[in-house]
Structures are given as structure tokens and as C-alpha cells.
Write a protein that holds these residues in place. Structure first.
Motif, short mmCIF file in Angstrom:
data_model
loop_
_atom_site.label_atom_id
_atom_site.label_comp_id
_atom_site.label_asym_id
_atom_site.label_seq_id
_atom_site.Cartn_x
_atom_site.Cartn_y
_atom_site.Cartn_z
N SER A 54 0.58 -1.80 0.31
CA SER A 54 0.19 0.07 -0.42
C SER A 54 0.78 1.51 0.18
CB SER A 54 -0.48 -0.33 1.25
OG SER A 54 -1.74 1.42 1.04
N ARG A 55 1.71 1.38 1.26
CA ARG A 55 2.76 2.24 1.02
C ARG A 55 3.28 2.45 -0.77
NH1 ARG A 55 4.93 1.25 5.15
NH2 ARG A 55 3.73 2.00 6.78
N GLY A 56 4.02 1.09 -0.84
CA GLY A 56 4.72 2.07 -2.68
C GLY A 56 3.86 2.11 -3.84
N VAL A 57 2.45 1.24 -3.30
CA VAL A 57 1.21 2.09 -4.79
C VAL A 57 1.54 3.57 -4.47
CG1 VAL A 57 -1.16 1.97 -5.71
CG2 VAL A 57 0.24 -0.38 -4.99
N ARG A 58 0.48 3.94 -3.07
CA ARG A 58 0.80 5.30 -2.96
C ARG A 58 2.23 6.21 -2.85
NH1 ARG A 58 -0.33 4.79 1.87
NH2 ARG A 58 1.35 4.92 3.32
N LEU A 59 3.47 6.00 -2.42
CA LEU A 59 4.36 6.59 -3.57
C LEU A 59 4.47 6.76 -4.50
CD1 LEU A 59 7.20 5.24 -0.61
CD2 LEU A 59 6.39 7.50 -0.42
N ALA A 60 4.56 5.70 -5.56
CA ALA A 60 4.54 5.74 -6.73
C ALA A 60 3.85 6.53 -7.39
CB ALA A 60 3.97 4.02 -7.33
N ALA A 61 2.46 6.46 -6.94
CA ALA A 61 1.67 7.76 -7.34
C ALA A 61 1.75 9.34 -6.85
CB ALA A 61 -0.29 7.60 -6.59
N ALA A 62 2.87 8.64 -5.73
CA ALA A 62 3.16 10.76 -5.60
C ALA A 62 4.15 11.24 -6.39
CB ALA A 62 3.32 10.96 -4.13
N GLY A 63 5.06 9.92 -7.17
CA GLY A 63 6.27 10.67 -7.62
C GLY A 63 7.26 9.80 -7.16
N ASP A 64 7.06 9.21 -6.51
CA ASP A 64 8.85 9.24 -5.45
C ASP A 64 8.50 8.15 -6.08
OD1 ASP A 64 10.47 8.97 -4.05
OD2 ASP A 64 9.66 9.59 -1.45
N VAL A 65 9.87 7.31 -6.96
CA VAL A 65 9.72 6.85 -7.65
C VAL A 65 11.12 5.37 -6.24
CG1 VAL A 65 10.65 5.59 -9.55
CG2 VAL A 65 9.84 7.50 -9.50
N SER A 66 12.37 6.22 -6.24
CA SER A 66 12.84 5.12 -5.11
C SER A 66 12.30 5.23 -4.14
CB SER A 66 14.67 6.10 -5.13
OG SER A 66 13.73 6.78 -4.13
N ALA A 67 11.85 5.83 -3.07
CA ALA A 67 10.97 4.70 -2.20
C ALA A 67 10.08 4.02 -2.12
CB ALA A 67 10.33 5.85 -1.53
N ALA A 68 8.93 4.19 -3.72
CA ALA A 68 8.17 2.88 -3.49
C ALA A 68 8.77 1.99 -3.80
CB ALA A 68 7.12 3.04 -5.54
N GLN A 69 10.06 1.83 -5.10
CA GLN A 69 10.72 0.96 -5.52
C GLN A 69 11.39 -0.18 -3.89
OE1 GLN A 69 13.81 1.31 -8.52
NE2 GLN A 69 14.76 -0.44 -8.60
N HIS A 70 11.59 0.85 -2.87
CA HIS A 70 12.26 0.42 -1.48
C HIS A 70 10.76 -0.79 -1.60
CE1 HIS A 70 14.66 -0.08 2.14
NE2 HIS A 70 13.78 0.22 2.61
N ALA A 71 9.63 0.36 -0.67
CA ALA A 71 9.07 -0.08 -0.33
C ALA A 71 8.72 -1.59 -0.84
CB ALA A 71 7.74 0.20 -0.67
N PHE A 72 8.32 -1.89 -1.97
CA PHE A 72 7.89 -3.17 -2.85
C PHE A 72 9.22 -4.26 -2.67
CE2 PHE A 72 5.71 -0.20 -6.45
CZ PHE A 72 4.44 -0.21 -5.84
N GLN A 73 10.25 -3.61 -2.31
CA GLN A 73 11.21 -4.82 -2.56
C GLN A 73 10.98 -4.99 -0.98
OE1 GLN A 73 13.50 -6.14 -4.62
NE2 GLN A 73 13.02 -5.29 -6.26
N LEU A 74 11.22 -4.17 -0.21
CA LEU A 74 10.67 -5.23 1.35
C LEU A 74 9.57 -5.83 0.99
CD1 LEU A 74 10.48 -2.00 3.73
CD2 LEU A 74 12.86 -3.77 3.29
N ALA A 75 8.08 -5.74 0.61
CA ALA A 75 6.89 -6.55 0.59
C ALA A 75 7.58 -8.32 -0.15
CB ALA A 75 6.22 -5.95 -0.50
N LEU A 76 8.18 -7.53 -1.26
CA LEU A 76 8.80 -9.16 -2.12
C LEU A 76 9.52 -9.64 -1.35
CD1 LEU A 76 9.24 -9.93 -4.78
CD2 LEU A 76 11.28 -8.47 -4.92
N GLN A 77 11.07 -9.71 -0.23
CA GLN A 77 11.01 -10.34 0.44
C GLN A 77 10.73 -10.75 2.12
OE1 GLN A 77 14.32 -7.36 1.89
NE2 GLN A 77 15.13 -7.04 0.19
N GLN A 78 9.09 -10.16 2.08
CA GLN A 78 8.71 -10.01 3.44
C GLN A 78 7.33 -11.12 3.64
OE1 GLN A 78 8.21 -6.87 6.26
NE2 GLN A 78 10.53 -6.49 5.89
N GLY A 79 7.07 -11.17 2.30
CA GLY A 79 5.52 -11.41 2.09
C GLY A 79 4.99 -12.95 1.70
N ASP A 80 4.30 -13.12 1.36
CA ASP A 80 3.48 -14.83 1.17
C ASP A 80 3.52 -14.40 0.32
OD1 ASP A 80 1.53 -12.98 1.30
OD2 ASP A 80 -0.05 -15.06 1.68
N ALA A 81 3.37 -15.67 -1.24
CA ALA A 81 3.20 -15.33 -2.38
C ALA A 81 2.54 -14.64 -2.69
CB ALA A 81 2.45 -17.36 -2.97
#
Length: 175
Positions: A54-81
Motif C-alpha cells: 500500500s505504501r509503495g503504491v501511494r509513493l509511486a502515485a506521488a512520484g517518489d520512485v526510489s521510495a516506492a521501489q524500496h517499499a515493493f522490495q521489502l514486500a517482495l522479501q517479507q511477503g507470502d506468495a
């Protein structure tokens, strides 16, 4: 029926209603805490993968690409399938939007399109019928076609027809 029996029935029903009310209040409090976690702009330890998505989508919509990418990477590492699949899909969208924002034919856009195609293919490997990933992969392939060795003249003619048809399609918004 005796009065005493009726009183016991009402007492049991009242206790059942109180228990149901308590359970509903607990569920509401849990939902409010989860919503607060999603709305929190600062990441903290122990944040759920859904909150990171959710945070990554919100940051991407706001234009903060690097922070959004970091949030998505964290979700990729910690999440389920399912969370990992959504993180890959959103990373592909992030890279494809960056490439679309650049000028057409820009050399810097090529790696972004290739990364987007890679993420979409990973999503489709896990869930072959994911319609949005299929569509976005097709759009990425329109932007950056892959080199193909032709097996016959007929294949080359069909690919030329597809390319002409694809060039007539108006650019649209990603799903």
C-alpha cells in the motif's frame, strides 16, 4: 413454561449477544489498527507486506520512485506468495511507467522496459492467467520488441502484420 425457565433462556441469549458484541468490537479495533498501519507514512519494523504494498503504491502515485521501489522490495522479501506476486507486478508497473515517461527511443528507457518485462514474466510464471500482467507485458513488448529468428516467410509476414496492427493502437493507461 415456568417463569424461571424463561428467565434462564433470556439470560443465555443476553450473554450470547454480549459475546457477539465483544467479538465485533475486537474485530473493529484490529481493522482500525491495520488501517492506521497502512496510512502511516513512515516504515517501521514489523510492518506487514500488505502495508508495504500500500505504501509503495501511494509513493509511486506521488512520484517518489526510489521510495516506492524500496517499499515493493521489502514486500517482495517479507511477503507470502500473493504479496510477492503483487510486489513484482507493481515493480513492473513502476519501471514501465518510468520508461513511458521518457522519450520514445531513449536509450535509458530500454533497461527499464526489460526490467518490467522480467517482472511481468515472473508474475505470469506463478499465475499464467493474470490479465493485467499479460496486458502490461504486451505493452512492454510493443515498446521494446525482442529479437526473433524467423523460421519461415509466413512467420515473418504474420509478425509484420501484428506490428502494423499494434502501431495503430492508441497509447492507454496501464491497469
Amino acid at each position: 413454561m415456568k417463569t424461571r425457565t424463561i428467565h434462564w433462556i433470556f439470560a443465555v441469549l443476553a450473554l450470547a449477544c454480549i459475546a457477539a458484541l465483544g467479538q465485533a468490537l475486537l474485530a473493529q479495533r484490529t481493522a482500525a489498527a491495520f488501517n492506521q498501519t497502512l496510512a502511516d507514512p513512515q516504515p517501521s519494523d514489523g510492518v506487514s507486506p500488505a502495508a508495504m504494498l500500500s505504501r509503495g503504491v501511494r509513493l509511486a502515485a506521488a512520484g517518489d520512485v526510489s521510495a516506492a521501489q524500496h517499499a515493493f522490495q521489502l514486500a517482495l522479501q517479507q511477503g507470502d506468495a500473493a504479496s510477492r506476486r503483487m510486489a513484482r507486478y507493481n515493480l513492473g508497473n513502476l519501471h514501465l511507467r518510468q520508461a513511458l515517461a521518457m522519450r520514445r527511443g531513449d536509450v535509458e528507457a530500454v533497461p527499464l522496459v526489460e526490467l518490467a518485462k522480467q517482472y511481468y514474466r515472473q508474475v505470469l510464471a506463478e499465475e499464467p492467467l493474470h490479465p493485467d500482467a499479460r496486458y502490461n507485458l504486451e505493452r512492454a513488448l510493443w515498446l521494446q520488441p525482442e529479437s526473433v529468428t524467423w523460421r519461415s516467410v509466413k512467420d515473418k509476414a504474420e509478425a509484420r502484420e501484428r506490428r502494423v496492427t499494434a502501431s495503430r493502437i492508441e497509447p492507454g493507461e496501464l491497469p
